[in-house]
Design a protein around this motif. Structure first.
Motif, PDB file in Angstrom:
ATOM      1  N   GLU A  33       0.670  -1.389  -0.148  1.00 55.03           N
ATOM      2  CA  GLU A  33      -0.076   0.213  -0.069  1.00 55.03           C
ATOM      3  C   GLU A  33       1.002   1.253  -0.162  1.00 55.03           C
ATOM      4  O   GLU A  33       2.074   1.145   0.501  1.00 55.03           O
ATOM      5  CB  GLU A  33      -0.832  -0.070   1.173  1.00 55.03           C
ATOM      6  CG  GLU A  33      -1.825  -1.242   1.181  1.00 55.03           C
ATOM      7  CD  GLU A  33      -2.980  -0.801   2.237  1.00 55.03           C
ATOM      8  OE1 GLU A  33      -4.022  -1.298   2.234  1.00 55.03           O
ATOM      9  OE2 GLU A  33      -2.475  -1.133   3.616  1.00 55.03           O
ATOM     10  N   TYR A  34       0.324   2.283  -0.575  1.00 54.76           N
ATOM     11  CA  TYR A  34       0.909   3.589  -0.540  1.00 54.76           C
ATOM     12  C   TYR A  34       0.084   4.689  -0.288  1.00 54.76           C
ATOM     13  O   TYR A  34      -1.281   4.616  -0.447  1.00 54.76           O
ATOM     14  CB  TYR A  34       1.435   3.657  -2.151  1.00 54.76           C
ATOM     15  CG  TYR A  34       2.298   2.886  -2.771  1.00 54.76           C
ATOM     16  CD1 TYR A  34       3.765   2.953  -2.325  1.00 54.76           C
ATOM     17  CD2 TYR A  34       1.849   1.759  -3.134  1.00 54.76           C
ATOM     18  CE1 TYR A  34       4.703   1.901  -2.870  1.00 54.76           C
ATOM     19  CE2 TYR A  34       2.912   0.733  -3.481  1.00 54.76           C
ATOM     20  CZ  TYR A  34       4.208   0.765  -3.413  1.00 54.76           C
ATOM     21  OH  TYR A  34       5.113  -0.134  -3.661  1.00 54.76           O
ATOM     22  N   THR A  35       0.522   5.675   0.399  1.00 51.83           N
ATOM     23  CA  THR A  35      -0.319   6.873   0.875  1.00 51.83           C
ATOM     24  C   THR A  35      -0.125   7.973  -0.020  1.00 51.83           C
ATOM     25  O   THR A  35       1.193   8.466  -0.148  1.00 51.83           O
ATOM     26  CB  THR A  35      -0.277   7.195   2.315  1.00 51.83           C
ATOM     27  OG1 THR A  35      -0.306   5.919   3.222  1.00 51.83           O
ATOM     28  CG2 THR A  35      -1.121   8.349   2.755  1.00 51.83           C
TER      29      THR A  35
ATOM     30  N   TYR B 145      -6.009  12.647  -6.034  1.00 45.15           N
ATOM     31  CA  TYR B 145      -6.503  11.396  -6.240  1.00 45.15           C
ATOM     32  C   TYR B 145      -5.554  10.698  -7.215  1.00 45.15           C
ATOM     33  O   TYR B 145      -5.166  11.265  -8.034  1.00 45.15           O
ATOM     34  CB  TYR B 145      -7.826  11.088  -6.542  1.00 45.15           C
ATOM     35  CG  TYR B 145      -8.881  11.772  -5.638  1.00 45.15           C
ATOM     36  CD1 TYR B 145      -9.180  11.030  -4.494  1.00 45.15           C
ATOM     37  CD2 TYR B 145      -9.489  12.841  -5.618  1.00 45.15           C
ATOM     38  CE1 TYR B 145     -10.206  11.593  -3.589  1.00 45.15           C
ATOM     39  CE2 TYR B 145     -10.524  13.503  -4.834  1.00 45.15           C
ATOM     40  CZ  TYR B 145     -10.954  12.531  -3.862  1.00 45.15           C
ATOM     41  OH  TYR B 145     -11.725  13.168  -2.833  1.00 45.15           O
ATOM     42  N   LEU B 146      -5.194   9.372  -6.997  1.00 47.10           N
ATOM     43  CA  LEU B 146      -4.638   8.891  -8.177  1.00 47.10           C
ATOM     44  C   LEU B 146      -5.860   8.168  -9.016  1.00 47.10           C
ATOM     45  O   LEU B 146      -6.883   7.514  -8.411  1.00 47.10           O
ATOM     46  CB  LEU B 146      -3.766   7.673  -7.379  1.00 47.10           C
ATOM     47  CG  LEU B 146      -2.387   8.060  -7.194  1.00 47.10           C
ATOM     48  CD1 LEU B 146      -1.612   6.686  -6.512  1.00 47.10           C
ATOM     49  CD2 LEU B 146      -1.434   8.612  -8.285  1.00 47.10           C
TER      50      LEU B 146
ATOM     51  N   GLY C 291      -9.728  13.519   7.279  1.00 44.22           N
ATOM     52  CA  GLY C 291     -10.369  12.746   6.662  1.00 44.22           C
ATOM     53  C   GLY C 291     -10.257  11.256   7.221  1.00 44.22           C
ATOM     54  O   GLY C 291      -9.497  10.912   8.034  1.00 44.22           O
ATOM     55  N   ALA C 292     -10.946  10.273   6.772  1.00 46.91           N
ATOM     56  CA  ALA C 292     -10.761   8.986   7.133  1.00 46.91           C
ATOM     57  C   ALA C 292     -11.182   7.806   5.943  1.00 46.91           C
ATOM     58  O   ALA C 292     -11.875   8.314   4.831  1.00 46.91           O
ATOM     59  CB  ALA C 292     -11.682   8.566   8.258  1.00 46.91           C
ATOM     60  N   GLN C 293     -10.584   6.629   5.937  1.00 46.46           N
ATOM     61  CA  GLN C 293     -10.769   5.865   4.848  1.00 46.46           C
ATOM     62  C   GLN C 293     -10.655   4.296   5.233  1.00 46.46           C
ATOM     63  O   GLN C 293      -9.604   4.141   5.927  1.00 46.46           O
ATOM     64  CB  GLN C 293      -9.640   6.029   3.781  1.00 46.46           C
ATOM     65  CG  GLN C 293      -9.665   5.165   2.589  1.00 46.46           C
ATOM     66  CD  GLN C 293      -8.563   5.171   1.576  1.00 46.46           C
ATOM     67  OE1 GLN C 293      -7.538   6.275   1.785  1.00 46.46           O
ATOM     68  NE2 GLN C 293      -8.477   4.654   0.620  1.00 46.46           N
ATOM     69  N   ARG C 294     -11.549   3.450   4.718  1.00 45.61           N
ATOM     70  CA  ARG C 294     -11.551   2.199   5.367  1.00 45.61           C
ATOM     71  C   ARG C 294     -10.905   1.421   4.085  1.00 45.61           C
ATOM     72  O   ARG C 294     -10.698   1.487   3.136  1.00 45.61           O
ATOM     73  CB  ARG C 294     -13.167   1.662   4.953  1.00 45.61           C
ATOM     74  CG  ARG C 294     -13.299   0.011   5.457  1.00 45.61           C
ATOM     75  CD  ARG C 294     -12.612  -0.340   6.837  1.00 45.61           C
ATOM     76  NE  ARG C 294     -13.390   0.556   7.828  1.00 45.61           N
ATOM     77  CZ  ARG C 294     -14.375   0.545   8.389  1.00 45.61           C
ATOM     78  NH1 ARG C 294     -15.232  -0.423   7.745  1.00 45.61           N
ATOM     79  NH2 ARG C 294     -14.872   1.475   9.427  1.00 45.61           N
ATOM     80  N   LEU C 295      -9.655   0.515   4.987  1.00 41.15           N
ATOM     81  CA  LEU C 295      -8.617  -0.239   4.231  1.00 41.15           C
ATOM     82  C   LEU C 295      -9.163  -1.503   3.822  1.00 41.15           C
ATOM     83  O   LEU C 295     -10.115  -2.220   4.655  1.00 41.15           O
ATOM     84  CB  LEU C 295      -7.478  -0.018   4.770  1.00 41.15           C
ATOM     85  CG  LEU C 295      -6.712   1.298   5.090  1.00 41.15           C
ATOM     86  CD1 LEU C 295      -5.482   1.414   6.090  1.00 41.15           C
ATOM     87  CD2 LEU C 295      -6.727   2.072   3.982  1.00 41.15           C
TER      88      LEU C 295
ATOM     89  N   ARG D 270      -5.196   6.208   0.684  1.00 37.33           N
ATOM     90  CA  ARG D 270      -4.276   4.947   0.598  1.00 37.33           C
ATOM     91  C   ARG D 270      -4.706   4.183  -0.590  1.00 37.33           C
ATOM     92  O   ARG D 270      -5.596   3.964  -0.983  1.00 37.33           O
ATOM     93  CB  ARG D 270      -4.513   4.158   1.884  1.00 37.33           C
ATOM     94  CG  ARG D 270      -3.904   2.851   2.010  1.00 37.33           C
ATOM     95  CD  ARG D 270      -2.148   3.011   2.084  1.00 37.33           C
ATOM     96  NE  ARG D 270      -1.988   3.648   3.587  1.00 37.33           N
ATOM     97  CZ  ARG D 270      -2.327   3.276   4.777  1.00 37.33           C
ATOM     98  NH1 ARG D 270      -2.364   1.765   4.726  1.00 37.33           N
ATOM     99  NH2 ARG D 270      -1.767   3.820   5.840  1.00 37.33           N
ATOM    100  N   TYR D 271      -3.877   3.574  -1.395  1.00 38.59           N
ATOM    101  CA  TYR D 271      -3.937   2.941  -2.461  1.00 38.59           C
ATOM    102  C   TYR D 271      -3.194   1.554  -2.423  1.00 38.59           C
ATOM    103  O   TYR D 271      -1.895   1.429  -1.902  1.00 38.59           O
ATOM    104  CB  TYR D 271      -3.370   3.682  -3.684  1.00 38.59           C
ATOM    105  CG  TYR D 271      -4.181   4.993  -4.041  1.00 38.59           C
ATOM    106  CD1 TYR D 271      -5.480   4.696  -4.828  1.00 38.59           C
ATOM    107  CD2 TYR D 271      -3.823   6.079  -3.359  1.00 38.59           C
ATOM    108  CE1 TYR D 271      -6.259   6.016  -5.070  1.00 38.59           C
ATOM    109  CE2 TYR D 271      -4.592   7.165  -3.554  1.00 38.59           C
ATOM    110  CZ  TYR D 271      -5.758   7.146  -4.370  1.00 38.59           C
ATOM    111  OH  TYR D 271      -6.536   8.321  -4.515  1.00 38.59           O
TER     112      TYR D 271
END
Length: 968
Positions: free
Chosen positions: A572-574, A608-609, A906-910, A959-960
């Motif tokens: 993963e990459y941020t 964004y990517l 912000g927040a993001q589910r992984l 996160r990607y």
């Protein structure tokens, strides 16, 4: 520290303090003798404030170098307007050194004789040296962010109405609404029409200079115009030309270098831009087509081809210049906007400004007039002229190019901060928030005429304790910086009183204008007059300069703080873009920078990517429209290698992108934007007048969908189409708010920024439901709307999959907004980054929200996950209040107040089921498990140096999971 809302209640006092700072500073400089001599321009040309780019007919995305229409007005950032309301009926222009009457007599126009005689008895603010302005002085106020529509309601004045009072013509008395002409003291040396004595005037309703009959106007009645008096800087408008003997002439008064000759042939507007862009002359290749105000600066109003005095006959330009034709017009790079039309560009007449009468040309406006010509076409189509004076239409005009001259600064025995005429980068190259070196400010005030004071003397008692934000008993650099940095580079509400250099953005230029130069002593007892003293000028050293090809070594690394295997399970990459920076970073799980992208401007917040490895970045564009926290204006796509492959700009006097975008499965992009509603429009819709902002306007949000292949808006939705109000039964939208939760209460406010009413800060899309999720910060709510509608259906209350058109399908977080529940039922507080959890992630279909909190009532942050009450058809259950009653999951710090991000974030589910959280103000990213255990942490090390230290704020982190080699 005192809060920003408290400071807003003392707006006038803040302005007075700032005015006093400037006055005292300028007094010190004057007393020092020639403290600002060699670098100071007595005739500083202020920018036109035109920010949109145009082709021959309409607004376009600003072209790149080498493309058609490159190099026009909006792409050359000049010295931005900088005014101070002195609080005594006067306004000081910090650039020109001129002090203006703020409010002219808008009820009674005057004849020219009355206007000239009026100065004898005019003594505003205790000054007795007022004068009727020259044409060059009055034209310095011209603002080409204005436009002329078909009616007053669809027009925008060509003057900054935040500082100068203005009225259109009185249609009830038989005038046209555009009859808002102002007299100047510049009499035409020739004559117009049938030998009429003529005086030049400026029309701030239609953005033009014309000669007006001095004595008898239309219908044989006396000619009357408005009058606005001026004082100060007697050298403004006086050129100081030097022939460089290399085909160029430098005006030492303005700091501009001009082409000695001209194009030699007439060109249409696109050709004129191309000529300027490709000219190499006198060893320089950075020539440009001048903007309207630059070109007007070299008009010589003492000359005209048919001057009454033979000694004054010739083109209206100093004979030091060569000119191909006496009767010549010259193009500028400034578009003249008439309502929805942008097919004309501004020209200056150095010969006669003719009208066509019975096939003959008659000088109707005077040499030195400024009007506009069609940018392309056939002049033969206008054989009989155009408009009420049958104005001659040429279309093919001459070109005289300009550039910013370099000025050698002579050494001084007393070192001082000085301004040079270093060429200003183009809008596409200029970072909007990079600190300007203090030795090269673009808005250094010119010391006023020392014969009389130019600001209210500092003999008044001012209560200043409220401004002592650092609590040390004095108002100094730290306090002013504290005020500014409540809004700089953050999501805090914009307030124009902090916009010291009024360019619509509170940034480092505002500090350079005042705070970094002068401190202000504030007596502890608040009874002694305030005094200003010089302070040391800090040096700003931006540190956000890593490049994609040579990434820096971070000064901090990611820390794995748990042996939880989920941290290392995925590659993963941020991705993140520090606010105020021009670099976007991609880091790995060790915190190592694996890739960067460089941009020319700071981010407009979200990045964004894309699936192809390209970067989609919101960006700040040079704009002078309404600006609040999260301002952007542009969206740009960069290839993995940093090439700018696509861009879209949406910023004008009536709309502005902000905060966030969302890419749809078909490649179209949803964008959030403000749109302008005047006070009259707001009140007519049912807005309580007491809830209007200081800007006397409302900027509700709307959503647009853009097709990148054509840059056309293919769908739109507007809050303004879905209103309810219970304030005024005589107005539209009247009803019972509680009976219509699908509508938006026009008079709901949390007491914060009134103009930025909704302040949406995030947008997301659910492809399965074809619905849009919006985070509405100003309502402490999230909303869901139907995307399956047409634009026409989205403007109404029926149609689409929901059958409800563009009405709100679901809202959650604060039922008080639709008159349900009470304060105990509020669950969201200034939230950010609402998003559906993706279908392949734990919690799919639920909504994740960063719940910032509130300093007064809930001083901690949380991340909440809710399960909306929706069925398979996309229909939401409503039982008096939208559920759920509580989140199904939330993260709060073990000691809740240890985690408080007052804004952004912000927040993001992984994919692991963990949640990535961005604490924006501290620039900290951390990953937590479902049980709330922190397993990974990273602190952004890429900072921007500010007077208060290094800042590392981040709007949001993404996160990607990707194959990094495939992206390249």
């Amino acid at each position: 520290m005192k809060s920003i809302p408290i400071l807003r209640r003392h707006r006038n006092a803040v302005l007075l303090i700032l005015a006093c700072i400037l006055f005292a500073a300028l007094t010190i400089l004057n007393q020092a003798g020639s403290a600002l001599t060699a670098s100071e321009f007595s005739y500083l040309i202020v920018d036109t404030r035109q920010t949109n780019c145009y082709d021959d007919t309409q607004a376009i995305v600003c072209p790149e170098e080498g493309q058609a229409y490159y190099g026009q007005d909006a792409q050359h950032a000049g010295v931005q307007p900088s005014y101070v309301d002195n609080g005594d009926g006067t306004v000081t222009d910090l650039n020109t050194g001129l002090m203006w009457q703020q409010t002219p007599d808008l009820e009674n126009k005057a004849t020219y004789t009355e206007a000239v005689a009026g100065v004898d008895t005019f003594a505003l603010a205790g000054y007795d040296d007022w004068r009727l302005p020259t044409i060059k002085e009055l034209y310095s106020l011209m603002d080409f962010s204005g436009s002329t529509g078909m009616t007053e309601a669809t027009s925008v004045p060509f003057i900054d109405t935040d500082y100068f009072d203005f009225e259109y013509g009185d249609e009830s008395s038989g005038e046209r609404f555009i009859d808002a002409q102002y007299w100047t003291s510049t009499e035409y040396v020739g004559a117009t029409y049938n030998g009429d004595a003529t005086v030049f005037g400026v029309n701030f309703a239609d953005g033009r200079i014309k000669g007006y009959p001095r004595d008898t106007g239309p219908g044989g009645k006396p000619m009357t115009n408005f009058v606005r008096y001026v004082r100060g800087n007697p050298d403004f408008g006086v050129n100081d030309f030097a022939d460089n003997s290399d085909g160029a002439i430098t005006d030492l008064a303005t700091g501009l270098m001009w082409q000695t000759g001209d194009s030699g042939v007439t060109l249409n507007w696109e050709e004129a831009l191309d000529y300027a862009e490709n000219l190499e002359l006198a060893g320089y290749d950075d020539w440009r087509l001048p903007n309207a105000k630059e070109l007007q600066s070299i008009v010589d109003y003492t000359r005209a081809p048919a001057a009454l005095d033979p000694a004054q006959r010739g083109p209206a330009i100093d004979p030091i210049f060569d000119i191909s034709e006496t009767e010549s017009w010259f193009w500028t790079g400034t578009t003249h906007v008439d309502g929805p039309f942008a097919n004309k560009a501004v020209y200056l007449a150095f010969g006669q400004a003719n009208g066509v009468y019975s096939g003959n040309l008659i000088d109707v406006h005077g040499a030195g007039a400024q009007r506009s010509d069609p940018k392309s076409g056939d002049p033969a189509d206008y054989a009989d002229g155009f408009g009420p004076q049958n104005d001659e239409i040429r279309i093919y005009n001459y070109v005289r190019v300009v550039r910013d001259a370099e000025t050698e600064i002579a050494p001084s025995s007393t070192p001082t901060a000085t301004a040079t005429s270093t060429p200003i980068p183009t809008a596409t190259d200029r970072p909007t928030s990079t600190p300007l070196p203090p030795e090269t400010p673009t808005n250094t005030p010119i010391p006023p005429n020392t014969s009389t004071p130019t600001a209210t003397p500092t003999t008044d008692t001012i209560e200043c304790e409220v401004y002592d934000l650092t609590g040390d008993g004095i108002i100094d650099l730290d306090d002013i910086t504290a005020i500014l940095f409540n809004s700089i580079f953050s999501d805090a509400p914009y307030d124009p009183i902090y916009d010291i250099v009024p360019d619509g953005v509170i940034d480092i230029a505002d500090i350079n204008a005042v705070a970094s130069r002068f401190g202000q002593n504030c007596p502890a007892d608040n009874t002694t007059p305030l005094t200003a003293t010089p302070t040391a000028t800090p040096t700003y050293v931006p540190t956000n300069t890593p490049t994609p090809t040579d990434p820096p070594t971070p000064t901090a690394t990611a820390t794995t703080v748990s042996d939880d295997p989920s941290v290392d399970e995925f590659e993963e990459y941020t991705l993140f873009a520090p606010m105020a920076a021009t670099t976007t970073y991609l880091i790995d799980m060790d915190g190592e920078v694996v890739h960067t992208w460089e941009s020319s401007t700071s981010s407009g917040n979200s990045v964004y990517l894309l699936d192809n490895g390209n970067l989609l970045r919101t960006e700040r564009v040079r704009s002078n429209v309404f600006t609040a926290g999260g301002v952007g204006g542009g969206v740009v796509e960069y290839s993995w290698d940093g090439e700018r492959v696509w861009s879209f700009e949406y910023a004008s006097s009536t709309y502005q992108l902000h905060h966030d975008v969302e890419v749809l499965p078909d490649g179209n992009i949803l964008m959030i934007a403000w749109e302008y509603k005047s006070a009259a429009e707001a009140i007519a819709a049912g807005r309580d007048p007491s809830l209007l902002s200081a800007e006397n306007a409302l900027w509700p949000d709307h959503v647009i969908e853009v097709d990148p292949s054509s840059n056309k808006i293919v769908w739109e939705w507007h809050v303004w189409d879905h209103l309810i109000q219970d304030y005024d039964a005589s107005k539209p939208n009247y009803g019972v708010v509680a009976d219509h939760p699908e509508l938006v209460d026009l008079n709901h406010t949390t007491g914060g920024e009134l103009a930025d009413w909704n302040h949406m800060n995030a947008i997301d899309y659910n492809a399965e439901l074809d619905q849009i999720l919006l985070s509405v910060h100003g309502f402490d709510e999230i909303w869901i709307i139907d995307h399956s509608t047409t634009s026409a259906e989205a403007a109404g209350h029926s149609g689409g999959n929901s059958g409800k058109g563009g009405d709100v399908l679901y809202r959650w977080g604060n039922p008080q907004t639709y008159d349900a529940g009470n304060a105990a039922d509020q669950q969201l507080f200034a939230q950010h980054d609402a998003q559906w959890i993706e279908s392949d992630l734990p919690g799919a279909g639920n909504i994740l929200i960063f719940n910032n909190g509130d300093q007064r009532t809930r001083p901690f942050s949380s991340v909440v996950e809710i399960e909306p009450p929706v069925d398979g058809t996309g229909t939401y259950t409503f039982d008096g209040v939208y559920g759920p009653q509580a989140p199904i999951w939330s993260y709060v710090a073990p000691n809740p107040t240890d985690f408080f991000a007052r804004n952004i974030s912000g927040a993001q589910r992984l994919i692991s089921g963990n949640t990535l959280i961005c604490d924006g103000p501290s620039g900290t990213f951390f990953e937590v498990t479902a049980e709330g255990e922190t397993v990974w942490e990273y602190v952004n090390p890429f900072t921007t140096q500010t007077p208060r230290g290094e800042m590392n704020e981040v709007f949001r982190a993404e996160r990607y999971t990707l194959d990094i080699t495939g992206a390249s």
